[in-house]
Motif scaffolding. Structure first.
Motif, PDB file in Angstrom:
ATOM      1  N   PHE A 116      -0.350   2.631  11.531  1.00  0.00           N
ATOM      2  CA  PHE A 116      -0.700   4.022  11.837  1.00  0.00           C
ATOM      3  C   PHE A 116      -1.085   4.761  10.555  1.00  0.00           C
ATOM      4  O   PHE A 116      -2.073   5.493  10.510  1.00  0.00           O
ATOM      5  CB  PHE A 116       0.467   4.726  12.532  1.00  0.00           C
ATOM      6  N   THR A 117      -0.297   4.545   9.491  1.00  0.00           N
ATOM      7  CA  THR A 117      -0.588   5.211   8.217  1.00  0.00           C
ATOM      8  C   THR A 117      -1.837   4.624   7.574  1.00  0.00           C
ATOM      9  O   THR A 117      -2.620   5.352   6.943  1.00  0.00           O
ATOM     10  CB  THR A 117       0.611   5.087   7.267  1.00  0.00           C
ATOM     11  N   MET A 118      -2.061   3.317   7.732  1.00  0.00           N
ATOM     12  CA  MET A 118      -3.274   2.706   7.197  1.00  0.00           C
ATOM     13  C   MET A 118      -4.505   3.305   7.872  1.00  0.00           C
ATOM     14  O   MET A 118      -5.519   3.584   7.207  1.00  0.00           O
ATOM     15  CB  MET A 118      -3.259   1.193   7.378  1.00  0.00           C
ATOM     16  N   ASN A 451      -9.394  -3.018  -1.610  1.00  0.00           N
ATOM     17  CA  ASN A 451      -9.835  -4.174  -0.814  1.00  0.00           C
ATOM     18  C   ASN A 451      -8.800  -4.461   0.254  1.00  0.00           C
ATOM     19  O   ASN A 451      -7.683  -3.920   0.234  1.00  0.00           O
ATOM     20  CB  ASN A 451     -10.064  -5.400  -1.716  1.00  0.00           C
ATOM     21  N   ASP A 452      -9.156  -5.303   1.196  1.00  0.00           N
ATOM     22  CA  ASP A 452      -8.277  -5.578   2.339  1.00  0.00           C
ATOM     23  C   ASP A 452      -6.956  -6.208   1.917  1.00  0.00           C
ATOM     24  O   ASP A 452      -5.905  -5.933   2.503  1.00  0.00           O
ATOM     25  CB  ASP A 452      -8.982  -6.496   3.341  1.00  0.00           C
ATOM     26  N   GLU A 453      -6.998  -7.064   0.873  1.00  0.00           N
ATOM     27  CA  GLU A 453      -5.767  -7.731   0.422  1.00  0.00           C
ATOM     28  C   GLU A 453      -4.775  -6.709  -0.139  1.00  0.00           C
ATOM     29  O   GLU A 453      -3.588  -6.755   0.161  1.00  0.00           O
ATOM     30  CB  GLU A 453      -6.104  -8.769  -0.639  1.00  0.00           C
ATOM     31  N   ASN A 457      -1.040  -5.726   1.384  1.00  0.00           N
ATOM     32  CA  ASN A 457       0.200  -5.794   0.601  1.00  0.00           C
ATOM     33  C   ASN A 457       0.958  -4.471   0.634  1.00  0.00           C
ATOM     34  O   ASN A 457       2.192  -4.443   0.726  1.00  0.00           O
ATOM     35  CB  ASN A 457      -0.107  -6.163  -0.850  1.00  0.00           C
ATOM     36  N   ILE A 458       0.221  -3.362   0.547  1.00  0.00           N
ATOM     37  CA  ILE A 458       0.865  -2.046   0.519  1.00  0.00           C
ATOM     38  C   ILE A 458       1.504  -1.723   1.861  1.00  0.00           C
ATOM     39  O   ILE A 458       2.681  -1.368   1.945  1.00  0.00           O
ATOM     40  CB  ILE A 458      -0.159  -0.955   0.137  1.00  0.00           C
ATOM     41  N   PHE A 459       0.745  -1.853   2.937  1.00  0.00           N
ATOM     42  CA  PHE A 459       1.232  -1.414   4.246  1.00  0.00           C
ATOM     43  C   PHE A 459       2.185  -2.412   4.900  1.00  0.00           C
ATOM     44  O   PHE A 459       2.890  -2.066   5.846  1.00  0.00           O
ATOM     45  CB  PHE A 459       0.058  -1.073   5.158  1.00  0.00           C
TER      46      PHE A 459
END
Length: 466
Positions: A116-118, A451-453, A457-459
């Motif tokens: 949701f946050t992403m 980038n997607d990677e 990793n963050i979310f």
């Protein structure tokens, strides 16, 4: 990364409760929920205004799942920046699972952690540093960490970085323009003004980088090791600090054979106290392991409380002074607080004599009676003095995120290269390379470069439903 499907997840903690909130977000959120919702006033959910509440029942064919309250968010006017429906149902775990399974059957997909946050970030509702602050805000367990997360989520940090990046970008454009007219030897970028900007950026970056030391301990808590000989009152002190019987207290030396940890918030700052096994020569294998762990915990701690018993210290002061010097030399970077326990057994004159003996060691001294809770509050205040909260009081930006810290270090390195180039009258084409790199690292922080990677990793560290 463009997400066009509709996701669902439980937005409240799992388990039974009075109310649970199930969040549905995506292009078809209202389209999926509307046919399942029977308003008590016969309303058509698709025709209602955004930011409105509606009471009714969730129904599939003739089966009634629950009486629910629907929160409706249309268009981009939601947390995620896309149509969103939040279903407040009764908090039975059975009801929660039944409703989620119903929505999955009707076309939703189960949300991944932080999705949701992403989506909020991808839809431009917040930048990447603000999105990361959402996770920090959820995890905050004291006033200081809450204050830092709130400031970052409201854009304090990202606004500061964005302003510097914009100014640097303006000069970068002029430098690039000079390259286009290199044959004509013209200078569009005022080197004096550019040098002033680079100096200002360097100053801000260094201040932000320096703030990480404070921010990291505030976010994760300050580990404090309570060490000393057996039976000097370490466990009693831990219990007095926490105001509860957390550790076993006994007259038998060596009772604590393993480390015991607990947390305490003092004036909004989290401290993690570690009660360790008493340090002494022993042939007991289990106790020896505990003593070895004590030294490991001292390595990990940021503050060491070295506890002595008043009568023993009075009788063997020279031996104890040698021991204090040994600990100071072994751990020179760690703040050391010498704590003399059981002062109720000494006269005021004897206490003053001990203070005089320790003056030359340049250590912080606290006198307490852990059993009678004398001097415990003063000890807490002494611990607070090890934390520089000036930035908090002045509402300055404090860095707590390791990713931000790493990007700031790299940006500073590039800015120092630019500064060196200016001082050495380096050609514009070479300086332009370093400026581009600095801009890249600024963009990494706020998500303008990503980038997607990295996003994965963050979310991935977020909880499901947020």
């Amino acid at each position: 990364m463009i997400l066009q499907d509709t996701i669902v997840a439980l937005a409240t903690p799992s388990g039974a409760g009075a109310i649970a909130v199930i969040r549905v977000s995506g292009p078809k959120a209202i389209e999926i929920v509307a046919p399942l919702f029977q308003s008590i006033k016969g309303k058509d959910l698709t025709k209602q205004k955004s930011h409105t509440l509606h009471l009714g029942h969730l129904v599939e064919d003739t089966k009634v799942y629950d009486q629910v309250l629907i929160s409706l968010f249309k268009g981009t006017n939601s947390y995620t920046g896309e149509p969103t429906v939040e279903i407040s149902c009764h908090g039975s775990t059975f009801i929660q699972q039944q409703i989620i399974q119903l929505l999955l059957r009707k076309g939703c997909r189960m949300a991944t952690p932080g999705e949701f946050t992403m989506r909020s970030f991808l839809n431009g509702k917040m930048d990447l540093s603000q999105a990361e602050a959402v996770s920090d805000l959820i995890a905050s367990d004291n006033e200081a960490s809450h204050q830092i997360a709130m400031q970052q989520m409201r854009g304090g940090f990202s606004n500061e970085i964005a302003k510097l990046r914009e100014e640097l970008l303006n000069f970068a454009s002029l430098i690039e323009l000079e390259l286009d007219f290199s044959e004509e030897d013209v200078e569009f970028a005022d080197r004096t003004a550019f040098r002033e900007l680079v100096n200002r950026i360097e100053f801000v970056l260094k201040r932000l980088i320096d703030s990480f030391a404070v921010g990291n301990v505030i976010k994760n808590g300050i580990p404090v090791a309570i060490v000393g000989e057996p039976n000097v009152g370490k466990s009693t002190l831990l219990n007095a600090l926490l105001n509860e019987e957390r550790a076993i207290v006994s007259d038998i030396a060596g009772t604590t054979r393993d480390t015991i940890e607990d947390e305490l918030v003092i004036n909004g700052i989290g401290f993690r106290f570690i009660d360790t096994a008493g340090i002494r020569e022993t042939k007991d294998v289990v106790e020896s392991i505990g003593i070895q762990k004590t030294f490991e915990k001292i390595e990990q701690a940021q503050v060491v409380l070295y506890l002595f018993e008043s009568l023993k210290f009075k009788e063997q002061s020279s031996d104890y002074i040698i021991e204090i010097e040994r600990i100071k030399n072994k751990y020179p970077q760690k703040p050391l607080v010498v704590v003399i326990n059981k002062i109720d057994l000494l006269s005021e004159t004897e206490i003053q004599n001990i203070k005089l003996q320790l003056e030359t060691l340049n250590v912080k001294l606290q006198t307490i009676s852990a059993k009678n809770k004398i001097g415990v509050e003063e000890l807490k205040n002494a611990l607070l003095n090890f934390v520089d909260t000036g930035a908090l009081r002045n509402n300055e930006t404090i860095i707590t995120n390791t990713r931000h810290y790493d990007s700031l270090l790299k940006a500073l390195e590039e800015i120092e290269k630019v500064k060196w180039g200016l001082d050495g009258n380096l050609s514009a084409d070479l300086m332009a390379i370093d400026i581009r790199q600095a801009l890249y690292y600024f963009g990494e922080i706020t998500g303008q470069v990503t980038n997607d990677e990295l996003l994965g990793n963050i979310f991935a560290n977020f909880c499901i439903g947020k």
